[in-house]
Design an enzyme around this catalytic site. Structure first.
Site, short mmCIF file in Angstrom:
data_model
loop_
_atom_site.label_atom_id
_atom_site.label_comp_id
_atom_site.label_asym_id
_atom_site.label_seq_id
_atom_site.Cartn_x
_atom_site.Cartn_y
_atom_site.Cartn_z
N ASN A 1 42.46 -3.95 55.41
CA ASN A 1 41.81 -4.67 56.54
C ASN A 1 41.15 -4.45 57.74
OD1 ASN A 1 43.18 -7.21 55.32
ND2 ASN A 1 44.93 -6.61 56.48
N CYS B 1 44.78 -9.48 48.74
CA CYS B 1 45.75 -9.69 49.95
C CYS B 1 47.19 -10.30 49.05
CB CYS B 1 44.82 -10.66 50.90
SG CYS B 1 46.08 -11.04 52.46
N HIS B 2 47.90 -10.34 50.14
CA HIS B 2 49.08 -11.10 49.29
C HIS B 2 49.84 -12.19 50.12
CE1 HIS B 2 51.19 -8.15 52.38
NE2 HIS B 2 50.81 -9.35 53.01
N HIS C 1 42.12 -14.43 55.20
CA HIS C 1 43.01 -14.74 56.50
C HIS C 1 42.37 -15.87 57.38
CE1 HIS C 1 43.84 -10.61 56.54
NE2 HIS C 1 45.02 -10.59 56.31
#
Length: 462
Positions: free
Chosen positions: A157, A179-180, A216
């Site tokens: 990130n 990304c999880h 995000h």
């Protein structure tokens, strides 16, 4: 590489950030349990000793019961040695040190700006990006020189700007960001089915979703399970738990800096009518300061936490001690699947079964209405040596405006970093929704933050 039936041998993986105590161990465990793959992992890290320790840990896994995948781990001293001959490149680094991260998060608090994470947006995200982008410029150029045909999987990130830098410097690069956060929302939907419908065996991986947005700050506008539309169910879920929050283990958000009760997610759904598909700590930072991050009391009322850097530092110290025990054979890593999708991505790209998952790649039109070329997050079909983004459609206009603002700001940060333009970078900071202070105070904050990270700003006049 050597193909033999459903197996691929002699794969070469370059791991940049190979001294990692978290991501690297997860990858090692996942590789060990995958019997269809084998080969060599070259670990490169600015801290060579940490990479060497990880090589000892990785090689020890071959002796464990259940280790079907056989891998040779080798610590290397240079980026060139790591990348030469690589089929895959995995990037998982800490840009700078915890000292710089502490400045990113703690210094803005003196000006009334609170970060719940500080790695993607807000003043902390902007400054972290400014010191990260030069590192990714170097990596993009090295990948172009030593393994231009390799697939690159980025975990670092700020995800969007890391991936975007790679594509800006080396447009032909085969890079994806992973990304999880999305799988976390799928797990929440599975918990919802258990809570509201009594379906206790729903596997989150069987929940179909349409993903669109940026890392995000992703959104889901369609979700289903075994033919059932989950959007009306989620509305009932959000309404039921809006005030109290939802936790499978009551009180968990108070005991873990990384947990929440999903109140921010529920609030955003009630405002916009689609599911905000990231953790509350991340989502809050994309919205105006007064909504969720006005002060610590406001944060507490929304039932999530400000993640202190001190807790990250303490965890790192604990992991460093553990790494020495693991390397010495005093302890063994337990083989268990990490929940990350990197290995499934690698298998799909090698032709061992197609795979659909969320990825961060340049917008080729998969999200209508957002700038082409900007890195966005949607589902994509991964097949042999190809990633095909799924056409995700368009966000509602009000959500699109929110997302587009951040995209344009990210592009401004990228340009400022490449040009080493202090004024342009400052204007990007001013345009962030978390920055609601006066221009003079913002300028003072920005200059202090740059001073604290100037060691990672080569060529800047700081």
């Amino acid at each position: 590489m050597e193909y033999s039936g459903t197996q691929v041998k002699d794969i070469n993986i370059a791991y940049i950030g190979g001294g990692s105590k978290g991501w690297a161990w997860a990858l090692m465990g996942d590789l060990a349990m995958e019997g269809d793959l084998s080969g060599t992992v070259k670990l490169y890290d600015l801290n060579f000793e940490a990479a060497h320790v990880n090589s000892l840990i990785g090689n020890s896994l071959n002796n464990l019961a259940g280790a079907e995948g056989k891998w040779r781990y080798q610590a290397v001293e240079t980026l060139e040695k790591a990348l030469t001959g690589a089929d895959f490149v995995i990037i998982s680094i800490l840009p700078g040190t915890f000292k710089e991260m502490a400045s990113d998060v703690n210094l803005p608090q003196e000006y009334g700006i609170y970060h719940s994470v500080g790695d993607t947006t807000g003043p902390g995200g902007v400054v972290r990006a400014l010191r990260t982008i030069p590192m990714y410029v170097e990596m993009a150029e090295a990948i172009k020189a030593y393994c231009p045909g390799a697939w690159v999987i980025n975990y670092t990130n700020p995800m969007t700007l890391c991936t975007r830098t790679l594509t800006e410097i080396f447009p032909q690069i085969k890079a994806i960001g992973s990304c999880h956060e999305i799988s976390g929302t799928q797990r929440l939907l599975a918990a919802m089915l258990k809570d509201l419908k009594g379906i206790g065996d729903a596997d989150y991986r069987d929940i179909s979703i349409n993903v669109l947005g940026i890392n995000h700050f992703t959104w889901i506008d369609a979700a289903s399970y075994q033919g059932t539309d989950l959007m009306p169910v989620y509305r009932e879920f959000a309404d039921r738990y809006y005030e109290t929050g939802f936790e499978e283990k009551p009180g968990q958000w108070m005991n873990s800096h990384f947990s929440s009760a999903y109140r921010v997610q529920f609030d955003l759904f009630r405002r916009y009518g689609i599911i905000a598909a990231a953790g509350d700590r991340h989502l809050a930072e994309f919205m105006p300061l007064g909504w969720y991050l006005k002060d610590p009391e406001t944060v507490k009322s929304w039932k999530f936490s400000l993640t202190p850097i001190e807790s990250r530092m303490q965890k790192q110290e604990e992991l460093t001690i553990r790494s020495k025990r693991l390397a010495a054979g005093e302890e063994s890593l337990q083989l268990k699947h990490s929940g990350e999708e990197g290995i499934r991505m690698i298998k799909a790209l090698l032709g061992l079964g197609d795979f659909v998952t969320n990825v961060n790649v340049p917008n080729e039109g998969q999200i209508k209405g957002l700038p082409l070329g900007s890195v966005v997050e949607t589902n994509a079909l991964l097949i042999r040596d190809n990633v095909k983004p799924v056409l995700a459609g368009q966000l509602p206009v009000d959500v699109e405006n929110l997302v587009a603002r951040h995209i344009r700001n990210q592009e401004t940060v990228l340009k400022a970093a490449l040009l080493k333009d202090h004024s342009l970078a400052f204007r990007a900071l001013l345009n962030d929704p978390l920055v609601s202070i006066g221009i003079g105070a913002a300028e003072q904050l920005f200059d202090r933050m740059l001073q604290n990270t100037k060691a990672y700003l080569p060529g800047w006049q700081v």
